[in-house]
Design a protein around this motif. Structure first.
Motif, PDB file in Angstrom:
ATOM      1  N   THR A  30      51.817  56.903  48.724  1.00 50.75           N
ATOM      2  CA  THR A  30      50.645  56.636  49.562  1.00 50.75           C
ATOM      3  C   THR A  30      49.946  55.384  49.063  1.00 50.75           C
ATOM      4  O   THR A  30      50.128  54.959  47.935  1.00 50.75           O
ATOM      5  N   LEU A  31      49.158  54.821  49.930  1.00 48.17           N
ATOM      6  CA  LEU A  31      48.416  53.607  49.603  1.00 48.17           C
ATOM      7  C   LEU A  31      46.992  53.958  49.222  1.00 48.17           C
ATOM      8  O   LEU A  31      46.436  54.948  49.690  1.00 48.17           O
ATOM      9  N   ALA A  32      46.407  53.119  48.388  1.00 48.52           N
ATOM     10  CA  ALA A  32      45.002  53.305  48.036  1.00 48.52           C
ATOM     11  C   ALA A  32      44.147  53.061  49.271  1.00 48.52           C
ATOM     12  O   ALA A  32      44.519  52.277  50.145  1.00 48.52           O
ATOM     13  N   PRO A  33      42.992  53.732  49.367  1.00 48.74           N
ATOM     14  CA  PRO A  33      42.127  53.545  50.531  1.00 48.74           C
ATOM     15  C   PRO A  33      41.698  52.093  50.764  1.00 48.74           C
ATOM     16  O   PRO A  33      41.373  51.735  51.885  1.00 48.74           O
ATOM     17  N   ALA A  72      46.819  48.520  54.872  1.00 50.32           N
ATOM     18  CA  ALA A  72      47.592  49.484  55.668  1.00 50.32           C
ATOM     19  C   ALA A  72      46.800  50.770  55.897  1.00 50.32           C
ATOM     20  O   ALA A  72      46.957  51.424  56.931  1.00 50.32           O
ATOM     21  N   TYR A  73      45.952  51.141  54.938  1.00 49.47           N
ATOM     22  CA  TYR A  73      45.113  52.325  55.115  1.00 49.47           C
ATOM     23  C   TYR A  73      44.152  52.116  56.281  1.00 49.47           C
ATOM     24  O   TYR A  73      43.948  53.005  57.104  1.00 49.47           O
ATOM     25  N   ARG A 125      35.128  53.033  64.335  1.00 48.96           N
ATOM     26  CA  ARG A 125      36.299  52.831  63.475  1.00 48.96           C
ATOM     27  C   ARG A 125      37.186  51.696  63.969  1.00 48.96           C
ATOM     28  O   ARG A 125      37.906  51.087  63.179  1.00 48.96           O
ATOM     29  N   LEU A 126      37.125  51.380  65.250  1.00 49.12           N
ATOM     30  CA  LEU A 126      37.882  50.238  65.771  1.00 49.12           C
ATOM     31  C   LEU A 126      37.182  48.921  65.473  1.00 49.12           C
ATOM     32  O   LEU A 126      37.815  47.941  65.092  1.00 49.12           O
ATOM     33  N   VAL A 127      35.875  48.893  65.658  1.00 49.91           N
ATOM     34  CA  VAL A 127      35.101  47.668  65.487  1.00 49.91           C
ATOM     35  C   VAL A 127      34.889  47.330  64.019  1.00 49.91           C
ATOM     36  O   VAL A 127      34.961  46.165  63.626  1.00 49.91           O
ATOM     37  N   ARG A 128      34.613  48.333  63.195  1.00 48.91           N
ATOM     38  CA  ARG A 128      34.321  48.094  61.778  1.00 48.91           C
ATOM     39  C   ARG A 128      34.959  49.176  60.906  1.00 48.91           C
ATOM     40  O   ARG A 128      34.271  50.028  60.344  1.00 48.91           O
ATOM     41  N   PRO A 129      36.278  49.149  60.803  1.00 48.72           N
ATOM     42  CA  PRO A 129      36.931  50.175  59.979  1.00 48.72           C
ATOM     43  C   PRO A 129      36.653  49.946  58.492  1.00 48.72           C
ATOM     44  O   PRO A 129      36.763  48.828  57.995  1.00 48.72           O
ATOM     45  N   LEU A 130      36.258  50.994  57.825  1.00 44.52           N
ATOM     46  CA  LEU A 130      36.015  50.967  56.385  1.00 44.52           C
ATOM     47  C   LEU A 130      36.791  52.120  55.756  1.00 44.52           C
ATOM     48  O   LEU A 130      37.021  53.144  56.419  1.00 44.52           O
ATOM     49  N   PRO A 131      37.160  51.995  54.498  1.00 47.82           N
ATOM     50  CA  PRO A 131      37.861  53.108  53.849  1.00 47.82           C
ATOM     51  C   PRO A 131      37.098  54.431  53.945  1.00 47.82           C
ATOM     52  O   PRO A 131      37.695  55.476  54.198  1.00 47.82           O
TER      53      PRO A 131
END
Length: 159
Positions: free
Chosen positions: A4-7, A11-12, A80-86
Motif C-alpha cells: 500500500t501507499l502512504a496517504p 496515488a492515494y 474531494r474532487l476539488v480539493r482532495p487531501l489525505p
C-alpha cells in the motif's frame, strides 16, 4: 503481501478522487425528489429482474431521507474532487465503514439483495482508503526516533 501507499503519495489522492467520482455518479440521483423517483424505479425494476428483490414503495419520509443522504454525499464528493487531501481519504474510509455496517444490518434484516452491490463497493473503497493509514501508523510507530512516549508528559524541568 499487499503493498500500500502512504496517504501522502499522489496515488492515494487518486484513490480519494476515484471514490468521490463513484459517489457523485451513484448518489446524485438521490439528491432531489424528482430524480430519486427515477432512481428508485430503476433500482426496483433491476432488483426484480435480477431476482434480488424490489425496493419498498415510496413514501414521503423515505424520499426525504434519500434526498438528505444524496445531498450530503454529493457535496462531500465535490469537496474531494476539488480539493482532495489525505485526511479526506481517512474520513471517507471511516464513513464507508459506517455505511457498510448499516448496509449489512439492512441485508441481515431482509433488505433487497441488490444492496450487496453497493456493500461491495463501500467495503472496497473503505479498505483502499483506510489500510494505508493503518500501515502508515504502524510504520511510524516502529520507525520513530527516540522521543517522548505516546501519552507520557514531556519533561519540563529546567524550562
Amino acid at each position: 503481501m499487499i503493498r500500500t501507499l502512504a496517504p501522502e503519495h499522489p496515488a492515494y489522492l487518486r484513490a480519494v478522487r476515484a471514490s468521490a467520482w463513484y459517489d457523485l455518479v451513484v448518489t446524485s440521483g438521490f439528491a432531489t425528489p424528482w430524480t430519486y423517483v427515477l432512481v428508485h424505479d430503476a433500482l426496483s425494476s433491476s432488483g426484480s429482474a435480477l431476482g434480488l428483490g424490489a425496493l419498498p414503495q415510496l413514501d414521503p419520509v423515505q424520499v426525504l431521507y434519500a434526498n438528505l443522504m444524496g445531498s450530503v454525499v454529493v457535496v462531500w464528493a465535490v469537496l474531494r474532487l476539488v480539493r482532495p487531501l489525505p485526511v479526506h481519504g481517512l474520513l471517507d474510509g471511516i464513513a464507508r465503514t459506517l455505511f457498510a455496517a448499516w448496509q449489512a444490518y439492512a441485508l441481515a434484516h431482509g433488505a433487497t439483495r441488490l444492496l450487496w452491490l453497493f456493500f461491495g463497493v463501500e467495503v472496497t473503497f473503505g479498505l483502499v482508503q483506510l489500510v494505508p493509514w493503518w500501515r502508515h501508523r504502524n510504520t511510524n510507530l516502529l520507525n520513530a526516533e527516540a522521543g517522548p512516549a505516546v501519552g507520557r508528559p514531556l519533561n519540563t524541568e529546567g524550562a
